[in-house]
Design a protein around this motif. Structure first.
Motif, PDB file in Angstrom:
ATOM      1  N   ASN A 276       0.801  -1.025   0.262  1.00 33.54           N
ATOM      2  CA  ASN A 276       0.015   0.017   0.087  1.00 33.54           C
ATOM      3  C   ASN A 276       0.726   1.121   0.050  1.00 33.54           C
ATOM      4  O   ASN A 276       0.648   2.177   0.563  1.00 33.54           O
ATOM      5  CB  ASN A 276      -0.792  -0.014   1.171  1.00 33.54           C
ATOM      6  N   ARG A 277       1.973   1.185  -0.683  1.00 30.45           N
ATOM      7  CA  ARG A 277       3.081   2.126  -0.638  1.00 30.45           C
ATOM      8  C   ARG A 277       2.539   3.427  -1.383  1.00 30.45           C
ATOM      9  O   ARG A 277       2.683   4.530  -0.984  1.00 30.45           O
ATOM     10  CB  ARG A 277       4.312   1.749  -1.339  1.00 30.45           C
ATOM     11  N   THR A 278       1.755   3.085  -2.332  1.00 34.41           N
ATOM     12  CA  THR A 278       1.251   4.190  -3.142  1.00 34.41           C
ATOM     13  C   THR A 278      -0.004   3.988  -3.797  1.00 34.41           C
ATOM     14  O   THR A 278      -0.469   3.150  -3.708  1.00 34.41           O
ATOM     15  CB  THR A 278       2.285   4.382  -4.604  1.00 34.41           C
ATOM     16  N   LYS A 279      -0.505   4.992  -4.661  1.00 33.64           N
ATOM     17  CA  LYS A 279      -1.761   5.120  -5.160  1.00 33.64           C
ATOM     18  C   LYS A 279      -1.778   5.970  -6.380  1.00 33.64           C
ATOM     19  O   LYS A 279      -1.193   7.019  -6.273  1.00 33.64           O
ATOM     20  CB  LYS A 279      -3.161   5.334  -4.164  1.00 33.64           C
ATOM     21  N   ILE A 280      -2.316   5.659  -7.523  1.00 30.08           N
ATOM     22  CA  ILE A 280      -2.373   6.331  -8.806  1.00 30.08           C
ATOM     23  C   ILE A 280      -3.902   7.195  -8.713  1.00 30.08           C
ATOM     24  O   ILE A 280      -4.916   6.540  -8.807  1.00 30.08           O
ATOM     25  CB  ILE A 280      -2.317   5.588 -10.007  1.00 30.08           C
ATOM     26  N   ILE A 281      -3.677   8.258  -9.094  1.00 31.71           N
ATOM     27  CA  ILE A 281      -4.789   9.231  -8.995  1.00 31.71           C
ATOM     28  C   ILE A 281      -5.132   9.910 -10.375  1.00 31.71           C
ATOM     29  O   ILE A 281      -4.319  11.007 -10.549  1.00 31.71           O
ATOM     30  CB  ILE A 281      -4.906  10.259  -7.772  1.00 31.71           C
ATOM     31  N   PRO A 282      -5.820   9.409 -10.868  1.00 31.73           N
ATOM     32  CA  PRO A 282      -6.190  10.206 -12.460  1.00 31.73           C
ATOM     33  C   PRO A 282      -6.741  11.527 -12.325  1.00 31.73           C
ATOM     34  O   PRO A 282      -7.734  11.566 -11.572  1.00 31.73           O
ATOM     35  CB  PRO A 282      -6.772   9.262 -13.032  1.00 31.73           C
ATOM     36  N   ILE A 283      -6.332  12.607 -12.722  1.00 30.82           N
ATOM     37  CA  ILE A 283      -6.757  13.816 -12.629  1.00 30.82           C
ATOM     38  C   ILE A 283      -7.458  14.215 -14.085  1.00 30.82           C
ATOM     39  O   ILE A 283      -6.764  14.495 -15.182  1.00 30.82           O
ATOM     40  CB  ILE A 283      -5.735  15.040 -12.406  1.00 30.82           C
ATOM     41  N   ASN A 284      -8.800  14.222 -14.286  1.00 34.93           N
ATOM     42  CA  ASN A 284      -9.524  14.715 -15.248  1.00 34.93           C
ATOM     43  C   ASN A 284      -9.185  13.712 -16.640  1.00 34.93           C
ATOM     44  O   ASN A 284      -8.898  14.219 -17.578  1.00 34.93           O
ATOM     45  CB  ASN A 284      -9.623  16.028 -15.712  1.00 34.93           C
ATOM     46  N   ILE A 285      -8.829  12.486 -16.535  1.00 39.49           N
ATOM     47  CA  ILE A 285      -8.622  11.539 -17.528  1.00 39.49           C
ATOM     48  C   ILE A 285      -9.864  10.714 -18.199  1.00 39.49           C
ATOM     49  O   ILE A 285     -10.531  10.295 -17.357  1.00 39.49           O
ATOM     50  CB  ILE A 285      -7.556  10.444 -17.204  1.00 39.49           C
ATOM     51  N   VAL A 286     -10.117  11.069 -19.370  1.00 40.85           N
ATOM     52  CA  VAL A 286     -11.559  10.618 -19.890  1.00 40.85           C
ATOM     53  C   VAL A 286     -10.954   9.705 -21.148  1.00 40.85           C
ATOM     54  O   VAL A 286      -9.915   9.989 -21.571  1.00 40.85           O
ATOM     55  CB  VAL A 286     -12.393  11.733 -20.131  1.00 40.85           C
ATOM     56  N   ASP A 415       4.569   5.280   7.501  1.00 36.37           N
ATOM     57  CA  ASP A 415       3.944   6.808   7.544  1.00 36.37           C
ATOM     58  C   ASP A 415       3.731   7.433   6.337  1.00 36.37           C
ATOM     59  O   ASP A 415       3.229   8.573   6.199  1.00 36.37           O
ATOM     60  CB  ASP A 415       5.164   7.686   8.337  1.00 36.37           C
ATOM     61  N   ARG A 416       4.098   6.606   5.262  1.00 37.59           N
ATOM     62  CA  ARG A 416       3.808   7.235   3.925  1.00 37.59           C
ATOM     63  C   ARG A 416       3.073   6.492   2.751  1.00 37.59           C
ATOM     64  O   ARG A 416       2.746   6.414   1.709  1.00 37.59           O
ATOM     65  CB  ARG A 416       4.988   7.508   3.233  1.00 37.59           C
ATOM     66  N   PHE A 417       2.257   5.304   3.787  1.00 38.72           N
ATOM     67  CA  PHE A 417       1.351   4.456   3.101  1.00 38.72           C
ATOM     68  C   PHE A 417       0.250   5.350   2.017  1.00 38.72           C
ATOM     69  O   PHE A 417      -0.306   6.392   2.664  1.00 38.72           O
ATOM     70  CB  PHE A 417       0.525   3.454   3.951  1.00 38.72           C
ATOM     71  N   GLY A 418       0.218   4.946   0.883  1.00 34.63           N
ATOM     72  CA  GLY A 418      -0.750   5.567  -0.117  1.00 34.63           C
ATOM     73  C   GLY A 418      -0.332   6.789  -0.474  1.00 34.63           C
ATOM     74  O   GLY A 418      -1.209   7.787  -0.785  1.00 34.63           O
ATOM     75  N   SER A 419       1.084   6.848  -0.720  1.00 32.06           N
ATOM     76  CA  SER A 419       1.548   8.306  -1.149  1.00 32.06           C
ATOM     77  C   SER A 419       1.155   8.317  -2.627  1.00 32.06           C
ATOM     78  O   SER A 419       1.110   7.265  -3.488  1.00 32.06           O
ATOM     79  CB  SER A 419       3.257   8.268  -1.239  1.00 32.06           C
ATOM     80  N   PRO A 420       0.699   9.414  -3.173  1.00 35.34           N
ATOM     81  CA  PRO A 420       0.050   9.669  -4.468  1.00 35.34           C
ATOM     82  C   PRO A 420       0.764   9.952  -5.476  1.00 35.34           C
ATOM     83  O   PRO A 420       1.935  10.529  -5.210  1.00 35.34           O
ATOM     84  CB  PRO A 420      -0.886  10.973  -4.347  1.00 35.34           C
ATOM     85  N   LEU A 421       0.523   9.240  -6.650  1.00 31.82           N
ATOM     86  CA  LEU A 421       1.095   9.662  -8.146  1.00 31.82           C
ATOM     87  C   LEU A 421      -0.224  10.224  -8.829  1.00 31.82           C
ATOM     88  O   LEU A 421      -1.047   9.361  -9.225  1.00 31.82           O
ATOM     89  CB  LEU A 421       1.461   8.356  -8.746  1.00 31.82           C
ATOM     90  N   TYR A 422      -0.052  11.632  -8.995  1.00 30.52           N
ATOM     91  CA  TYR A 422      -1.382  12.211  -9.808  1.00 30.52           C
ATOM     92  C   TYR A 422      -0.915  11.955 -11.425  1.00 30.52           C
ATOM     93  O   TYR A 422       0.063  12.201 -11.945  1.00 30.52           O
ATOM     94  CB  TYR A 422      -1.274  13.457  -9.538  1.00 30.52           C
ATOM     95  N   ILE A 423      -1.886  11.674 -12.173  1.00 30.50           N
ATOM     96  CA  ILE A 423      -1.630  11.357 -13.491  1.00 30.50           C
ATOM     97  C   ILE A 423      -2.516  12.635 -14.617  1.00 30.50           C
ATOM     98  O   ILE A 423      -3.722  12.557 -14.054  1.00 30.50           O
ATOM     99  CB  ILE A 423      -2.263  10.080 -14.257  1.00 30.50           C
TER     100      ILE A 423
END
Length: 614
Positions: A276-286, A415-423
């Motif tokens: 659960n180190r990271t999560k990918i978060i798409p920003i306005n991807i359609v 302490d950094r679980f779920g660190s975001p990578l914004y796409i």
């Protein structure tokens, strides 16, 4: 025969390979035998997971018929220690082959990029010390070591021949060297072809290979294992379907179970689910092809919304010029807000020697808690051991996005679980990767608020299935080159345009028809002047090739960048009479005009005509 002829002509020696310590990884300081606590996988920390993966893989050595298998796969998350796990397995496999087959196989480790080849060399040398002869065979390799070409009294030609023919226990080399030897016909490459027979080959980061060539790569590896008794380990965090594509597109089916891939970590999905180190978060991807894109100024607004000065950050763009523009804007933003975060830049627009130095600087900055910001292109996607708190990436192939996520919370810090990578979508994906990648990447990410790391494996698998559909990707190149191999069609006349493809058409990396090589002479770097003068002396026959190769070639190559041809016109470059290769030269006195210390070659059109060619 080619090797024997060359070895004999140069009065070189054929190296006699040695047995190795099968427990070298166990005995390396800081490793030991892989042990883990008796509790659920979800409760393991990073070290426990690394040990679990290594133990489960190495245990496969005890499989009753393990020596009957020829192809192995290892899929595991980034940062799980695949390099040392594979080495541990291979050393034990080598030992088993020695005792069962009464021969000593050569180990060949192939990777896509120079920076991770050099990292692998260091890891192997730390593990094996001087017990085995380890050879690095790639563009910038120093074949002479500290003693240059007089080592042990052997001359230049002898040492170069021993290098070119892989006279060693272990070879660490590039995909270019390996696959253009396997799928090739040139004398220079074939000198080492027979070293593939009976060898143990490790392929790392295979997802970097062009998807159109994967069926051909799969077929070549299949026949190498079938007819030349090679054993092949394919490992990656994002396992592409090489052999599935081989079967579907080339109608090649393994006749026996021993030729089918043997999974060294069948529980890999469970390992992925532990993270659960990271999560990918798409920003306005359609999904729509005319979907909205973000411009540079809007990105700075998004950066301001999601980033805080307490976070280190990685920003990856698809285009060099875009990365330079974003670097300048981020630098201005940090300065105007009086933040103290260091800002770094990485791309092929800066020299290889400077990239190497800068990666070390970034690592040190992260270790000191300075919370640096790195703006980069795709050069950071594979094998660069950096660990950021968060990141942004321009839309691209899903496997590339996952690779970038592997540079965020790499050490699995709770302490950094779920660190975001914004796409975000700057609109550059289609131009760089093609319309299929652009469409399928948007399809994979659209209408999703977030993708957790435990789902990355499924995300990549579904993406590969989508892009590898026959009606989406053209695999005719693989079919045509395989046919050329079967018909022994090596090359075609220079002026022939309509002849069918030949083996000579195969290249791991397509030649850039739009690039020119530029030598960068930094006035603060005395070695750059020495290397340049030595190259000119070589061209003017004041020194011989032996001296240049042994003393200056590596330094010279590490100061060359490739830039688009159109800058020759926009910068109104004047040429000196052509001498040898067409390598342009930024003089030390003109360094600041053509080269920026932060972002490299200045790509804005200028008026000064000072770059000359050697």
């Amino acid at each position: 025969m080619i090797e024997s002829d060359k070895i004999d002509a140069s009065d070189s020696k054929i190296y006699i390979r040695k047995a190795s310590n099968p427990n070298a990884v166990d005995e390396r300081k800081g490793f030991g035998k892989p042990e883990f606590p008796n509790k659920h996988l979800s409760e393991f920390d990073q070290k426990d997971l690394r040990n679990y993966v290594r133990k489960r893989v190495v245990e496969k050595i005890e499989t009753t018929d393990i020596l009957s298998y020829r192809i192995f796969t290892l899929a595991a998350p980034t940062g799980i220690g695949k390099t040392m796990t594979a080495l541990d397995f291979v050393l034990k496999l080598k030992n088993k082959i020695i005792h069962s087959e009464n021969r000593i196989p050569q180990i060949i480790y192939a990777l896509p990029f120079i920076n991770i080849i050099e990292q692998a060399l260091k890891e192997y040398e730390l593990t094996l010390g001087n017990d085995l002869k380890i050879l690095g065979h790639y563009q910038f390799a120093d074949i002479f070591g500290d003693d240059k070409f007089e080592e042990n009294g052997s001359n230049y030609n002898q040492q170069k021949m021993e290098w070119d023919t892989w006279q060693s226990d272990i070879v660490i080399t590039s995909f270019v060297q390996l696959f253009e030897t396997l799928i090739g016909y040139k004398n220079k490459l074939l000198k080492k072809f027979h070293h593939l027979a009976g060898s143990i080959i490790i392929l790392d980061e295979v997802q970097t290979l062009s998807i159109e060539k994967l069926p051909l790569i799969g077929a070549s590896l299949h026949f190498l294992s079938k007819f030349l008794d090679a054993r092949i380990i394919i490992m990656t965090a994002t396992q592409p379907k090489i052999f599935e594509l081989m079967e579907r597109e080339l109608s090649i089916t393994p006749e026996t179970d021993s030729l089918k891939p043997f999974d060294l970590l069948p529980e890999s999905n469970k390992i992925f689910e532990c993270f659960n180190r990271t999560k990918i978060i798409p920003i306005n991807i359609v999904t729509e092809s005319n979907s909205p894109t973000i411009d540079n100024e809007s990105f700075i607004g998004a950066f301001q919304n999601y980033w805080t000065e307490s976070k280190s950050c990685l920003i990856v763009l698809n285009k060099v010029q875009r990365s330079i523009d974003i670097f300048d804007l981020i630098k201005e933003f940090i300065s105007s807000n009086q933040f103290e975060n260091p800002i770094f830049y990485l791309s092929t627009n800066i020299t290889p020697i400077e990239r190497e130095r800068r990666i070390t600087e970034i690592k040190n900055s992260i270790k000191k808690g300075n919370k640096p910001i790195l703006i980069a292109t795709q050069v950071v996607e594979a094998g660069v051991d950096l660990d950021f708190d968060m990141g942004f990436r321009d839309l691209g192939p899903i496997d590339s996005i996952v690779q970038v996520a592997g540079r965020i919370n790499r050490e699995n810090d709770p302490d950094r679980f779920g660190s975001p990578l914004y796409i975000l979508n700057f609109g550059d994906c289609r131009q760089i990767y093609g319309s299929v990648t652009d469409s399928k990447a948007r399809g994979a990410l659209s209408n999703r608020e977030m993708i957790e790391e435990k789902d990355y494996n499924y995300l990549v698998e579904s993406y590969f299935e989508a892009v590898s559909e026959t009606n989406q990707t053209d695999f005719s190149f693989s079919r045509e080159i395989l046919k050329a191999m079967m018909e022994l069609r090596y090359d075609k006349p220079e002026k022939s345009k309509n002849e069918p493809k030949c083996i000579s058409d195969f290249k791991v990396i397509e030649d850039s028809k739009n690039g020119m090589n530029v030598y960068v002479e930094d006035p603060k770097d005395s070695i750059s002047e020495t290397a340049r003068k030595s190259y000119q002396d070589l061209l003017n026959q004041k020194i011989n090739k032996e001296e240049f190769d042994s003393l200056h070639k590596r330094n010279f190559n590490q100061r060359i960048i490739s830039v688009p041809n159109y800058f020759e016109t926009s910068l109104e470059l004047r040429k000196e009479p052509q001498l040898g290769e067409n390598i342009y030269w930024i003089r030390a006195e003109d360094f600041n005009y053509f080269y920026n210390e932060n972002t490299g070659f200045i790509r804005k059109p200028g008026n000064k005509s000072v770059i000359v060619s050697f």
